[in-house]
Design a protein around this motif. Sequence first.
Motif, PDB file in Angstrom:
ATOM      1  N   GLU A 224      -9.897  26.158  53.827  1.00 50.67           N
ATOM      2  CA  GLU A 224      -9.645  27.056  55.195  1.00 50.67           C
ATOM      3  C   GLU A 224     -10.767  27.350  55.690  1.00 50.67           C
ATOM      4  N   ILE A 225     -10.955  26.874  56.909  1.00 49.43           N
ATOM      5  CA  ILE A 225     -12.101  26.661  57.871  1.00 49.43           C
ATOM      6  C   ILE A 225     -11.700  26.608  59.213  1.00 49.43           C
ATOM      7  N   THR A 226     -12.057  27.595  60.086  1.00 50.87           N
ATOM      8  CA  THR A 226     -11.895  27.636  61.720  1.00 50.87           C
ATOM      9  C   THR A 226     -12.828  26.767  62.534  1.00 50.87           C
ATOM     10  N   ARG A 227     -13.913  26.841  61.889  1.00 47.82           N
ATOM     11  CA  ARG A 227     -15.079  26.126  62.600  1.00 47.82           C
ATOM     12  C   ARG A 227     -15.554  24.644  61.842  1.00 47.82           C
ATOM     13  N   LEU A 228     -16.079  24.011  62.851  1.00 47.11           N
ATOM     14  CA  LEU A 228     -16.742  22.877  61.941  1.00 47.11           C
ATOM     15  C   LEU A 228     -15.802  21.876  61.507  1.00 47.11           C
ATOM     16  N   ARG A 229     -14.538  21.926  62.136  1.00 45.14           N
ATOM     17  CA  ARG A 229     -13.425  21.059  61.587  1.00 45.14           C
ATOM     18  C   ARG A 229     -13.982  19.479  61.914  1.00 45.14           C
ATOM     19  N   VAL A 230     -14.752  19.342  63.076  1.00 47.85           N
ATOM     20  CA  VAL A 230     -15.305  17.852  63.333  1.00 47.85           C
ATOM     21  C   VAL A 230     -15.964  17.317  62.454  1.00 47.85           C
ATOM     22  N   MET A 231     -17.047  18.193  61.927  1.00 43.52           N
ATOM     23  CA  MET A 231     -17.989  17.878  60.804  1.00 43.52           C
ATOM     24  C   MET A 231     -17.185  17.702  59.646  1.00 43.52           C
ATOM     25  N   ASN A 232     -16.266  18.505  59.323  1.00 45.97           N
ATOM     26  CA  ASN A 232     -15.550  18.108  58.073  1.00 45.97           C
ATOM     27  C   ASN A 232     -14.824  16.747  58.053  1.00 45.97           C
ATOM     28  N   LEU A 233     -14.274  16.484  59.220  1.00 48.83           N
ATOM     29  CA  LEU A 233     -13.309  15.242  59.417  1.00 48.83           C
ATOM     30  C   LEU A 233     -14.435  14.019  59.331  1.00 48.83           C
ATOM     31  N   ILE A 234     -15.668  14.221  59.796  1.00 50.93           N
ATOM     32  CA  ILE A 234     -16.651  13.080  59.715  1.00 50.93           C
ATOM     33  C   ILE A 234     -17.017  12.929  58.381  1.00 50.93           C
ATOM     34  N   PHE A 235     -17.282  14.026  57.478  1.00 54.22           N
ATOM     35  CA  PHE A 235     -17.676  13.842  56.159  1.00 54.22           C
ATOM     36  C   PHE A 235     -16.561  13.309  55.154  1.00 54.22           C
ATOM     37  N   ILE A 236     -15.464  13.674  55.564  1.00 53.58           N
ATOM     38  CA  ILE A 236     -14.156  13.008  54.814  1.00 53.58           C
ATOM     39  C   ILE A 236     -14.037  11.615  54.986  1.00 53.58           C
ATOM     40  N   ILE A 237     -14.197  11.099  56.405  1.00 53.88           N
ATOM     41  CA  ILE A 237     -14.225   9.705  56.436  1.00 53.88           C
ATOM     42  C   ILE A 237     -15.527   8.797  55.945  1.00 53.88           C
ATOM     43  N   ALA A 238     -16.729   9.662  55.906  1.00 51.50           N
ATOM     44  CA  ALA A 238     -17.811   8.951  55.432  1.00 51.50           C
ATOM     45  C   ALA A 238     -17.771   8.795  53.881  1.00 51.50           C
ATOM     46  N   SER A 239     -16.992   9.900  53.201  1.00 52.92           N
ATOM     47  CA  SER A 239     -16.798   9.785  51.877  1.00 52.92           C
ATOM     48  C   SER A 239     -15.934   8.947  51.497  1.00 52.92           C
ATOM     49  N   LEU A 240     -14.882   8.687  52.291  1.00 48.16           N
ATOM     50  CA  LEU A 240     -13.661   7.591  51.918  1.00 48.16           C
ATOM     51  C   LEU A 240     -14.367   6.233  51.975  1.00 48.16           C
ATOM     52  N   ILE A 241     -15.218   6.016  52.948  1.00 51.33           N
ATOM     53  CA  ILE A 241     -15.740   4.778  53.270  1.00 51.33           C
ATOM     54  C   ILE A 241     -16.835   4.374  51.921  1.00 51.33           C
ATOM     55  N   PHE A 242     -17.587   5.459  51.687  1.00 48.78           N
ATOM     56  CA  PHE A 242     -18.494   5.401  50.495  1.00 48.78           C
ATOM     57  C   PHE A 242     -17.766   4.899  49.180  1.00 48.78           C
ATOM     58  N   LEU A 243     -16.620   5.641  49.003  1.00 51.07           N
ATOM     59  CA  LEU A 243     -15.727   5.745  47.837  1.00 51.07           C
ATOM     60  C   LEU A 243     -15.265   4.388  47.771  1.00 51.07           C
ATOM     61  N   ILE A 244     -14.711   3.608  48.820  1.00 44.82           N
ATOM     62  CA  ILE A 244     -14.346   2.421  48.941  1.00 44.82           C
ATOM     63  C   ILE A 244     -15.124   1.303  48.528  1.00 44.82           C
ATOM     64  N   LYS A 245     -16.559   1.421  49.134  1.00 41.75           N
ATOM     65  CA  LYS A 245     -17.715   0.730  48.774  1.00 41.75           C
ATOM     66  C   LYS A 245     -18.227   0.665  47.167  1.00 41.75           C
ATOM     67  N   THR A 246     -17.997   1.934  46.610  1.00 39.31           N
ATOM     68  CA  THR A 246     -18.270   1.956  45.117  1.00 39.31           C
ATOM     69  C   THR A 246     -17.401   1.151  44.464  1.00 39.31           C
ATOM     70  N   GLY A 247     -16.416   0.651  44.686  1.00 39.10           N
ATOM     71  CA  GLY A 247     -15.396  -0.150  44.008  1.00 39.10           C
ATOM     72  C   GLY A 247     -14.845   0.677  42.715  1.00 39.10           C
ATOM     73  N   SER A 248     -14.907   1.896  42.848  1.00 39.25           N
ATOM     74  CA  SER A 248     -14.267   2.885  41.625  1.00 39.25           C
ATOM     75  C   SER A 248     -12.869   2.859  41.756  1.00 39.25           C
ATOM     76  N   LYS A 249     -11.880   2.081  41.261  1.00 32.11           N
ATOM     77  CA  LYS A 249     -10.744   2.073  41.462  1.00 32.11           C
ATOM     78  C   LYS A 249      -9.913   3.276  41.120  1.00 32.11           C
ATOM     79  N   THR A 250     -10.228   3.825  40.034  1.00 29.57           N
ATOM     80  CA  THR A 250      -9.694   4.992  39.330  1.00 29.57           C
ATOM     81  C   THR A 250      -9.773   6.147  40.304  1.00 29.57           C
ATOM     82  N   SER A 251     -10.953   6.449  40.877  1.00 26.99           N
ATOM     83  CA  SER A 251     -11.267   7.607  41.963  1.00 26.99           C
ATOM     84  C   SER A 251     -10.462   7.384  43.227  1.00 26.99           C
ATOM     85  N   THR A 252     -10.558   6.029  43.659  1.00 26.40           N
ATOM     86  CA  THR A 252      -9.647   5.713  44.940  1.00 26.40           C
ATOM     87  C   THR A 252      -8.461   5.955  44.869  1.00 26.40           C
TER      88      THR A 252
END
Length: 463
Positions: A224-252
Amino acid sequence: MRLTSISLFKSGVISPSSDENRSMRTAPFSATVGSSKSSAHNSLVSIAFFALCVMVVSAPITQDGMSAGTTSMTEGNPIRQLAYVLILLFTMVGAGIHRDFRGLSALAADIRVVLAYCWLSIVWAIDPSIATRRLALTTIVAFSVAIAVKSLGVAKTIAHVRIVLMVVILASYATVLLFPSIGIHQPEAGRDAALIGDWRGIYPEKNFMGAICAITMIILYFQEITRLRVMNLIFIIASLIFLIKTGSKTSTALVLLALLMGHAFRVNNHRDWPLAFAVAMTGTFCVGAILLWYGELLLEPLDRDDTLTGRSQIWRVLIAYISDHWRLGAGYGSFWYIGSASPVYDYAKGGSWFEIASQGHNGYLDVASQIGLPGLAITVYFLIVRPVAKLLSHSEYNNKTGALYMASFVFLAGHNFTESTILARDHILQFLIVVVISMMNTVNYECAQHRYDTSTKKVSFNC
């Protein structure tokens, strides 16, 4: 006469008595001092909890002997253990528990029951000394989290965890880009060649990094956050990209399911959830019973070294041991990594690679092997089933915080089918279980207090 005295007092002709005057002068100062002390105590708890978060996310880096298979496997890191003790002490001082030990009741009853059974298992543990040290660490982390969450509140707790996870993501990207030989799996003797090229960031192996990316996405998405939504979105995308690159199928796979379930929990009618939950629990119980009694037969098609990266080999050993010791198990923390006394040497073929493994890559089998099937039932009920049932039984939880709890439980429950994190001392996912249950406990306490104060008003669980 009385009116005259009041008039004279107001005009300054009659002054207050010396005692009254002193009280008037010192009251504001006392209030200021009290407020300063409270602020200082809250700051101490905040610093201690932040340090705890840092310790937890750095655990795979600071642990000794977790993959070496040497005598250090039975020893801990004394500096790390001392750090956890100091964090607990600072948290207790900040929360004022050093003056009133009733504050230790901040630990949720669900967690207390599980820990109590684990402590009971020390009686029959194969190596009581190792079991005691490991369980002491689990207990210290649990109490530190519970006390801190009650003192800080839900919003500040989530903020602390979020900041630490975001720093880990940044540090891992920096490691991959600047030091690829460290941040990316390289060819190593004795290592699975399939790991080559998988990103692992600042950690020794990719699966832990995958879990970090997944829980970062879950927390940022449902915060629940009203500020820094853009930053949150950037980190969500960055985390998803890194997750895919780890090759961790279970977590993905699980993070997508967790996000979907959390979102569905938020938007759908709560009246439909109890039935769905009952069906899911019944199905899970039936599947678990089938796997337990017919595990050997079902695992035969998977009995290859390259199937599930060798997990099926370990599961056969665990199932065989549980079949023989289903009542009590080996005692908490007394199956893996206790030296030559480990039961794995009696059930595995001589020279098997998993004789030096630190876990069974299945949290439920690992718990059953340590504290028996009764212990597994207690653990699953009080750490997963009962908290989720609470979520489903209160429609007021239908907000982003409630969705965060639901998504967390889905991910944690699913992750333990291929990794062992439940009751795993200071593992980030065990830490998250305690954090979520403690936040739910804090919300329940605050709402109960609010109901007591305003019994005629509807209570909201928005936190």
